[in-house]
Design a protein around this motif. Structure first.
Motif, mmCIF file in Angstrom:
data_model
loop_
_atom_site.group_PDB
_atom_site.id
_atom_site.type_symbol
_atom_site.label_atom_id
_atom_site.label_comp_id
_atom_site.label_asym_id
_atom_site.label_seq_id
_atom_site.Cartn_x
_atom_site.Cartn_y
_atom_site.Cartn_z
ATOM 1 N N PRO A 53 0.836 -1.204 0.000
ATOM 2 C CA PRO A 53 0.000 0.000 0.000
ATOM 3 C C PRO A 53 0.874 1.258 0.000
ATOM 4 C CG PRO A 53 0.180 -0.856 2.215
ATOM 5 C CD PRO A 53 0.928 -1.816 1.329
ATOM 6 N N ASP A 54 0.234 2.397 -0.167
ATOM 7 C CA ASP A 54 0.939 3.671 -0.040
ATOM 8 C C ASP A 54 1.130 4.043 1.427
ATOM 9 O OD1 ASP A 54 1.044 4.235 -2.900
ATOM 10 O OD2 ASP A 54 -1.127 4.521 -2.733
ATOM 11 N N LEU A 55 0.123 3.705 2.239
ATOM 12 C CA LEU A 55 0.144 4.029 3.666
ATOM 13 C C LEU A 55 -0.410 2.865 4.473
ATOM 14 C CD1 LEU A 55 -1.443 7.604 3.523
ATOM 15 C CD2 LEU A 55 0.951 7.098 4.044
ATOM 16 N N VAL A 56 0.090 2.729 5.692
ATOM 17 C CA VAL A 56 -0.505 1.837 6.671
ATOM 18 C C VAL A 56 -1.176 2.733 7.706
ATOM 19 C CG1 VAL A 56 -0.065 0.149 8.492
ATOM 20 C CG2 VAL A 56 1.141 -0.038 6.303
ATOM 21 N N ALA A 57 -2.458 2.480 7.958
ATOM 22 C CA ALA A 57 -3.222 3.293 8.910
ATOM 23 C C ALA A 57 -3.411 2.528 10.208
ATOM 24 C CB ALA A 57 -4.586 3.660 8.317
ATOM 25 N N GLY A 58 -2.935 3.094 11.297
ATOM 26 C CA GLY A 58 -3.113 2.503 12.617
ATOM 27 C C GLY A 58 -4.298 3.117 13.318
ATOM 28 N N ILE A 59 -5.151 2.255 13.870
ATOM 29 C CA ILE A 59 -6.342 2.702 14.592
ATOM 30 C C ILE A 59 -6.016 2.768 16.077
ATOM 31 C CG2 ILE A 59 -8.760 2.187 15.094
ATOM 32 C CD1 ILE A 59 -8.798 0.591 12.423
ATOM 33 N N GLU A 60 -6.340 3.896 16.697
ATOM 34 C CA GLU A 60 -6.028 4.131 18.114
ATOM 35 C C GLU A 60 -6.554 3.012 18.992
ATOM 36 O OE1 GLU A 60 -6.606 7.630 21.437
ATOM 37 O OE2 GLU A 60 -6.730 8.149 19.342
ATOM 38 N N ALA A 61 -5.824 2.552 19.920
ATOM 39 C CA ALA A 61 -4.483 2.914 20.350
ATOM 40 C C ALA A 61 -3.491 1.777 20.084
ATOM 41 C CB ALA A 61 -4.454 3.263 21.827
ATOM 42 N N ARG A 62 -3.846 0.533 20.424
ATOM 43 C CA ARG A 62 -2.888 -0.550 20.211
ATOM 44 C C ARG A 62 -2.592 -0.761 18.733
ATOM 45 N NH1 ARG A 62 -6.059 -1.684 24.373
ATOM 46 N NH2 ARG A 62 -7.549 -2.741 23.043
ATOM 47 N N GLY A 63 -3.491 -0.359 17.881
ATOM 48 C CA GLY A 63 -3.238 -0.440 16.443
ATOM 49 C C GLY A 63 -2.054 0.389 16.007
ATOM 50 N N PHE A 64 -1.764 1.479 16.745
ATOM 51 C CA PHE A 64 -0.595 2.300 16.415
ATOM 52 C C PHE A 64 0.687 1.492 16.490
ATOM 53 C CE2 PHE A 64 -2.574 6.499 18.210
ATOM 54 C CZ PHE A 64 -3.453 6.545 17.153
ATOM 55 N N LEU A 80 -2.231 7.977 11.147
ATOM 56 C CA LEU A 80 -2.848 7.786 12.458
ATOM 57 C C LEU A 80 -4.336 8.119 12.394
ATOM 58 C CD1 LEU A 80 -0.182 9.354 14.841
ATOM 59 C CD2 LEU A 80 -0.421 6.969 14.103
ATOM 60 N N ILE A 81 -5.148 7.155 12.822
ATOM 61 C CA ILE A 81 -6.588 7.369 12.936
ATOM 62 C C ILE A 81 -6.898 7.386 14.429
ATOM 63 C CG2 ILE A 81 -8.868 6.438 12.456
ATOM 64 C CD1 ILE A 81 -7.750 5.399 9.820
ATOM 65 N N ARG A 82 -7.366 8.566 14.899
ATOM 66 C CA ARG A 82 -7.470 8.794 16.338
ATOM 67 C C ARG A 82 -8.886 9.122 16.763
ATOM 68 N NH1 ARG A 82 -2.923 11.327 19.563
ATOM 69 N NH2 ARG A 82 -3.989 9.877 20.935
ATOM 70 N N LYS A 83 -9.101 9.018 18.059
ATOM 71 C CA LYS A 83 -10.360 9.467 18.643
ATOM 72 C C LYS A 83 -10.437 10.983 18.506
ATOM 73 C CE LYS A 83 -11.619 5.425 20.261
ATOM 74 N NZ LYS A 83 -12.082 4.917 21.518
ATOM 75 N N ASP A 84 -11.651 11.498 18.501
ATOM 76 C CA ASP A 84 -11.890 12.928 18.330
ATOM 77 C C ASP A 84 -11.175 13.747 19.401
ATOM 78 O OD1 ASP A 84 -13.022 15.149 17.083
ATOM 79 O OD2 ASP A 84 -14.816 15.086 18.331
ATOM 80 N N GLY A 85 -10.607 14.873 18.982
ATOM 81 C CA GLY A 85 -9.972 15.807 19.909
ATOM 82 C C GLY A 85 -8.514 15.510 20.204
ATOM 83 N N LYS A 86 -7.929 14.510 19.573
ATOM 84 C CA LYS A 86 -6.544 14.123 19.864
ATOM 85 C C LYS A 86 -5.534 14.655 18.859
ATOM 86 C CE LYS A 86 -7.646 11.295 23.280
ATOM 87 N NZ LYS A 86 -7.093 11.288 24.597
ATOM 88 N N LEU A 87 -5.979 15.038 17.680
ATOM 89 C CA LEU A 87 -5.058 15.510 16.646
ATOM 90 C C LEU A 87 -5.072 17.033 16.555
ATOM 91 C CD1 LEU A 87 -5.863 12.984 13.763
ATOM 92 C CD2 LEU A 87 -3.726 13.126 15.065
ATOM 93 N N ASP A 103 -19.159 7.194 19.104
ATOM 94 C CA ASP A 103 -17.841 7.795 19.215
ATOM 95 C C ASP A 103 -17.473 8.358 17.849
ATOM 96 O OD1 ASP A 103 -15.487 8.622 20.410
ATOM 97 O OD2 ASP A 103 -14.992 6.647 21.197
ATOM 98 N N THR A 104 -16.334 9.001 17.779
ATOM 99 C CA THR A 104 -15.892 9.629 16.541
ATOM 100 C C THR A 104 -14.415 9.338 16.321
ATOM 101 O OG1 THR A 104 -17.482 11.421 16.891
ATOM 102 C CG2 THR A 104 -15.698 11.847 15.331
ATOM 103 N N LEU A 105 -14.071 8.983 15.086
ATOM 104 C CA LEU A 105 -12.675 8.847 14.680
ATOM 105 C C LEU A 105 -12.315 10.019 13.786
ATOM 106 C CD1 LEU A 105 -12.318 5.063 13.740
ATOM 107 C CD2 LEU A 105 -11.522 6.220 15.809
ATOM 108 N N THR A 106 -11.051 10.439 13.863
ATOM 109 C CA THR A 106 -10.586 11.546 13.033
ATOM 110 C C THR A 106 -9.221 11.232 12.431
ATOM 111 O OG1 THR A 106 -9.460 12.691 14.845
ATOM 112 C CG2 THR A 106 -11.774 13.262 14.476
ATOM 113 N N MET A 107 -8.888 11.978 11.393
ATOM 114 C CA MET A 107 -7.544 11.980 10.833
ATOM 115 C C MET A 107 -7.308 13.361 10.240
ATOM 116 S SD MET A 107 -7.906 9.638 7.425
ATOM 117 C CE MET A 107 -7.682 10.499 5.890
ATOM 118 N N HIS A 108 -6.057 13.709 10.068
ATOM 119 C CA HIS A 108 -5.759 15.005 9.474
ATOM 120 C C HIS A 108 -6.317 15.070 8.060
ATOM 121 C CE1 HIS A 108 -2.462 15.546 12.587
ATOM 122 N NE2 HIS A 108 -3.236 16.612 12.701
ATOM 123 N N VAL A 109 -6.856 16.216 7.710
ATOM 124 C CA VAL A 109 -7.490 16.405 6.414
ATOM 125 C C VAL A 109 -6.496 16.162 5.270
ATOM 126 C CG1 VAL A 109 -7.113 18.906 6.281
ATOM 127 C CG2 VAL A 109 -9.115 17.881 5.173
#
Length: 179
Positions: A53-64, A80-87, A103-109
């Motif tokens: 792949p181009d990127l590997v995406a880790g899901i918070e937290a142990r996925g990181f 990094l795919i994080r919980k809301d308010g962490k990035l 809940d909500t997941l976020t990533m940088h735009v």
């Protein structure tokens, strides 16, 4: 290589009644403590990915933890795919349902370019809600989910099958029955 990965299964601790009565928590911290076991986990996960792949995406937290090692092994970037308010900075978000609420997941735009091939990684897939939200978030950014890898699958809870129904190749090294 052991096809059934029993050597890795033996390194995963089960904690009964956590976080609530009736749940058998599958804890990978004992696997991470074993240098050979952790290295074997990453090698075997890398081996299961058919196309880089181009990127590997880790899901918070142990996925990181798993995603970072896998990205390094594959020679890709880490998303990094994080919980809301962490990035910090501008993010995009995806809401998802939990057993008791949401809940909500976020990533940088600007975390991944449109058209990028992203491989999702987490320590465990259970009901699939978090992983599916992460996949939708990646799609929202215009990227493609190339697949998803997990150390552990709890097939009785249906999460891996849910992702397959969405068209994502799903791989896990070990399975455990029940919740």
């Amino acid at each position: 290589m052991l096809q059934d990965h029993e050597d890795l299964r033996a390194l995963i601790r089960t904690i009964p009644d956590f976080p609530k009565p009736g749940v058998q928590f599958r804890d990978i911290t004992t696997l991470l403590l074993d240098a050979r076991g952790f290295a074997a986990t990453i090698e075997r996960m890398a081996f299961q990915i058919e196309e880089k792949p181009d990127l590997v995406a880790g899901i918070e937290a142990r996925g990181f933890i798993v995603a970072a090692a896998l990205a390094q092994r594959l020679g890709t970037g880490l998303l990094l795919i994080r919980k809301d308010g962490k990035l910090p900075g501008e993010t995009i978000a995806e809401d998802y349902a939990l057993e008791y609420g949401s809940d909500t997941l976020t990533m940088h735009v600007d975390a991944c370019a449109p058209g990028a091939r992203v491989h999702l990684v987490d320590d465990l897939i259970a009901t699939g809600g978090t992983a599916l939200a992460a996949a939708r978030l990646v799609r929202k950014a215009g990227a493609t989910v190339a697949g998803a890898s997990f150390v552990i699958d709890l097939p009785d809870l249906g999460g891996a099958e849910l992702l397959r129904q969405e068209g994502f190749p799903v791989r896990a090294l070990v399975t455990f029955p029940g919740a």
